[in-house]
Design a protein around this motif. Structure first.
Motif, PDB file in Angstrom:
ATOM      1  N   GLY A  28       0.818  -1.218   0.000  1.00 43.54           N
ATOM      2  CA  GLY A  28       0.000   0.000   0.000  1.00 43.54           C
ATOM      3  C   GLY A  28       0.846   1.260   0.000  1.00 43.54           C
ATOM      4  N   TYR A  49       1.704   3.334   2.256  1.00 47.31           N
ATOM      5  CA  TYR A  49       1.121   4.553   2.816  1.00 47.31           C
ATOM      6  C   TYR A  49       2.130   5.408   3.589  1.00 47.31           C
ATOM      7  N   TRP A 107       3.730   7.562   1.158  1.00 43.14           N
ATOM      8  CA  TRP A 107       2.840   8.671   0.783  1.00 43.14           C
ATOM      9  C   TRP A 107       2.779   9.716   1.880  1.00 43.14           C
ATOM     10  N   TRP A 144       3.286  13.629   1.263  1.00 39.23           N
ATOM     11  CA  TRP A 144       2.339  14.700   1.634  1.00 39.23           C
ATOM     12  C   TRP A 144       2.956  15.635   2.672  1.00 39.23           C
ATOM     13  N   ALA A 198      -7.473   7.842  -0.428  1.00 42.47           N
ATOM     14  CA  ALA A 198      -7.836   9.129  -1.043  1.00 42.47           C
ATOM     15  C   ALA A 198      -6.684  10.133  -1.095  1.00 42.47           C
ATOM     16  N   GLY A 199      -5.703  10.007  -0.179  1.00 40.52           N
ATOM     17  CA  GLY A 199      -4.642  11.025  -0.150  1.00 40.52           C
ATOM     18  C   GLY A 199      -5.251  12.405  -0.009  1.00 40.52           C
ATOM     19  N   LYS A 200      -4.864  13.305  -0.907  1.00 38.21           N
ATOM     20  CA  LYS A 200      -5.416  14.666  -0.836  1.00 38.21           C
ATOM     21  C   LYS A 200      -6.756  14.752  -1.575  1.00 38.21           C
ATOM     22  N   THR A 250      -8.202  14.487  -4.757  1.00 37.80           N
ATOM     23  CA  THR A 250      -8.515  15.393  -5.879  1.00 37.80           C
ATOM     24  C   THR A 250      -9.881  15.071  -6.505  1.00 37.80           C
ATOM     25  N   ASP A 272      -8.216   7.041   4.207  1.00 35.99           N
ATOM     26  CA  ASP A 272      -6.776   6.879   4.001  1.00 35.99           C
ATOM     27  C   ASP A 272      -6.134   6.532   5.342  1.00 35.99           C
ATOM     28  N   LEU A 273      -4.982   5.853   5.275  1.00 36.40           N
ATOM     29  CA  LEU A 273      -4.254   5.559   6.508  1.00 36.40           C
ATOM     30  C   LEU A 273      -3.382   6.740   6.928  1.00 36.40           C
ATOM     31  N   ALA A 329      -8.501   5.099   8.055  1.00 35.82           N
ATOM     32  CA  ALA A 329      -8.768   3.657   8.149  1.00 35.82           C
ATOM     33  C   ALA A 329      -8.007   2.935   7.053  1.00 35.82           C
ATOM     34  N   ASN A 330      -7.880   1.634   7.238  1.00 33.43           N
ATOM     35  CA  ASN A 330      -7.238   0.777   6.246  1.00 33.43           C
ATOM     36  C   ASN A 330      -8.265   0.431   5.169  1.00 33.43           C
ATOM     37  N   CYS A 331      -7.920   0.673   3.932  1.00 31.01           N
ATOM     38  CA  CYS A 331      -8.898   0.413   2.868  1.00 31.01           C
ATOM     39  C   CYS A 331      -9.178  -1.082   2.699  1.00 31.01           C
ATOM     40  N   ILE A 374      -7.754   6.795  -7.362  1.00 25.57           N
ATOM     41  CA  ILE A 374      -6.836   7.082  -8.475  1.00 25.57           C
ATOM     42  C   ILE A 374      -5.442   6.684  -8.006  1.00 25.57           C
ATOM     43  N   GLY A 375      -4.885   5.652  -8.622  1.00 27.98           N
ATOM     44  CA  GLY A 375      -3.505   5.291  -8.291  1.00 27.98           C
ATOM     45  C   GLY A 375      -3.374   4.638  -6.931  1.00 27.98           C
ATOM     46  N   LEU A 376      -4.180   3.631  -6.655  1.00 31.63           N
ATOM     47  CA  LEU A 376      -4.058   2.920  -5.370  1.00 31.63           C
ATOM     48  C   LEU A 376      -3.643   1.458  -5.570  1.00 31.63           C
TER      49      LEU A 376
HETATM   50  C1  LIG Z   1      -1.622   7.739  -5.135  1.00 29.33           C
HETATM   51  S1  LIG Z   1      -2.119   8.171  -3.549  1.00 29.33           S
HETATM   52  C2  LIG Z   1      -3.721   8.789  -3.894  1.00 29.33           C
HETATM   53  C3  LIG Z   1      -3.690  10.168  -4.454  1.00 29.33           C
HETATM   54  C4  LIG Z   1      -5.058  10.723  -4.684  1.00 29.33           C
HETATM   55  N1  LIG Z   1      -5.681  10.157  -5.845  1.00 29.33           N
HETATM   56  C5  LIG Z   1      -5.023  12.241  -4.751  1.00 29.33           C
HETATM   57  O1  LIG Z   1      -5.664  12.851  -5.574  1.00 29.33           O
HETATM   58  O2  LIG Z   1      -4.332  12.801  -3.904  1.00 29.33           O
HETATM   59  C6  LIG Z   1      -2.472   6.651  -2.756  1.00 29.33           C
HETATM   60  C7  LIG Z   1      -2.982   6.815  -1.333  1.00 29.33           C
HETATM   61  O3  LIG Z   1      -3.337   5.531  -0.816  1.00 29.33           O
HETATM   62  C8  LIG Z   1      -3.073   5.535   0.570  1.00 29.33           C
HETATM   63  N2  LIG Z   1      -2.987   4.160   1.078  1.00 29.33           N
HETATM   64  C9  LIG Z   1      -2.028   3.237   0.846  1.00 29.33           C
HETATM   65  N3  LIG Z   1      -2.314   2.095   1.489  1.00 29.33           N
HETATM   66  C10 LIG Z   1      -3.477   2.284   2.140  1.00 29.33           C
HETATM   67  C11 LIG Z   1      -4.291   1.467   2.970  1.00 29.33           C
HETATM   68  N4  LIG Z   1      -3.942   0.208   3.267  1.00 29.33           N
HETATM   69  N5  LIG Z   1      -5.442   2.000   3.445  1.00 29.33           N
HETATM   70  C12 LIG Z   1      -5.802   3.274   3.165  1.00 29.33           C
HETATM   71  N6  LIG Z   1      -5.067   4.096   2.384  1.00 29.33           N
HETATM   72  C13 LIG Z   1      -3.929   3.610   1.877  1.00 29.33           C
HETATM   73  C14 LIG Z   1      -1.778   6.320   0.695  1.00 29.33           C
HETATM   74  O4  LIG Z   1      -1.602   6.827   2.009  1.00 29.33           O
HETATM   75  C15 LIG Z   1      -1.962   7.408  -0.359  1.00 29.33           C
HETATM   76  O5  LIG Z   1      -2.475   8.595   0.212  1.00 29.33           O
END
Ligand SMILES: C[S@@+](CC[C@H](N)C(=O)[O-])C[C@H]1O[C@@H](n2cnc3c(N)ncnc32)[C@H](O)[C@@H]1O
Length: 285
Positions: free
Chosen positions: A6, A8, A11, A15, A68-70, A72, A89-90, A115-117, A133-135
């Motif tokens: 993931g 995270y 990420w 951020w 979700a990250g930020k 968008t 998001d975590l 939370a954990n997705c 997007i991009g997860l």
């Molecule tokens: C590519 S980023 C998403 C960017 C987003 N589309 C935007 O517009 O900012 C991927 C996100 O997935 C989150 N992530 C990774 N593993 C995760 C998990 N197990 N549970 C929840 N979020 C997770 C990361 O923290 C990161 O913010």
């Protein structure tokens, strides 16, 4: 270095850099109501427009962005007047950015849940549309996230997930040949010297290279038998932001994309296999 499923924490660092280092709008806010000025703004706007078209007329009210990250896409949906949006998001650093960005742009902030997705704790079949997007490319095993998506989605609900896999070297060369051949010698030299590889080794981010069959097989096992996974996004980033070619190629992409709108063949970013930057996993449960 150990790779983190993931990714995270990686990420979180990305951020956080914004919060420590001041605004670098290009990466940290990719929402715009104006003509996109960066390739990131352009991509994000295109993804949102495709999603909006796919849900047209469906009377969906409850939206969920996983990883979700930020956020968008969630910002775009909120700006469209959609009221019930939850971002998961975590990392709370992404949420801090989302809050700042919504405030600055005058967008109502979505609900934000740390939370954990793979195990959100949210109610069964509570959402009409689940997107990110991009997860998925950041998981060696995306099955738990897709299983959670299946559990949370109402029957008849929509999945929309652009995936950004690691690119085979030859695809990247092909895109450069087409859009920016001048960049090839520099890119080649860096790859031969291992500079590009070294850069990737220095972070703990997982980026898999799985194809459409991999994702569709998992989806079928889970019960998502109507989803499609298609080659998506022909608009490669082949110039650095400092290059004089950057704005020119962006303008050409914007013009090309406007032209494809006339065909009304959504999702507009679908493309021929071998020319794609992403995959799009989408469809109805
Ligand atoms: C590519 S980023 C998403 C960017 C987003 N589309 C935007 O517009 O900012 C991927 C996100 O997935 C989150 N992530 C990774 N593993 C995760 C998990 N197990 N549970 C929840 N979020 C997770 C990361 O923290 C990161 O913010």
């Amino acid at each position: 270095m150990e790779k983190i499923e993931g990714s995270y924490q990686e990420w979180d660092n990305i951020w956080d850099k914004n919060i420590e280092g001041g605004q670098k709008r290009q990466i940290f806010c990719q929402f715009t109501r104006h003509t996109p000025k960066t390739i990131y703004e352009f991509w994000q706007r295109c993804y949102f427009e495709d999603l909006l078209e796919l849900i047209k007329g469906k009377n969906y009210t409850k939206f969920l962005e996983l990883g979700a990250g930020k956020g968008t896409t969630s910002m775009y949906l909120s700006d469209e007047g959609i009221e019930d949006i939850t971002m998961v998001d975590l990392s709370d650093s992404g949420f801090k950015l989302a809050t700042e960005n919504c405030k600055r742009e005058g967008v109502t902030p979505p609900k934000m849940l740390i939370a954990n997705c793979e195990k959100t704790g949210l109610a069964d079949e509570a959402y009409d549309c689940i997107y990110n997007i991009g997860l998925l490319e950041h998981f060696e095993n995306p099955k738990p996230t897709l299983q959670e998506t299946f559990r949370l989605l109402k029957p008849g609900g929509m999945v929309f997930m652009p995936i950004v896999p690691a690119q085979p070297f030859l695809h990247s060369i092909r895109a450069r040949l087409k859009y920016n051949p001048v960049s090839i010698p520099k890119y080649y030299i860096k790859t031969l010297l291992g500079i590009n590889k070294k850069r990737n080794e220095n972070n703990t981010m997982i980026r898999t290279q799985n194809d459409e069959h991999f994702y569709l097989k998992i989806c079928k096992e889970i019960g998502f038998d109507k989803l499609k996974c298609i080659p998506y996004n022909p608009y490669w980033s082949v110039t650095s932001e400092t290059s004089p070619m950057y704005q020119k190629s962006l303008n050409a992409y914007i013009a090309h994309h406007e032209k494809t709108k006339q065909k009304e063949n959504y999702p507009l970013l679908q493309t021929k296999k071998g020319t794609e930057l992403c995959l799009l996993l989408y469809g109805v449960k």
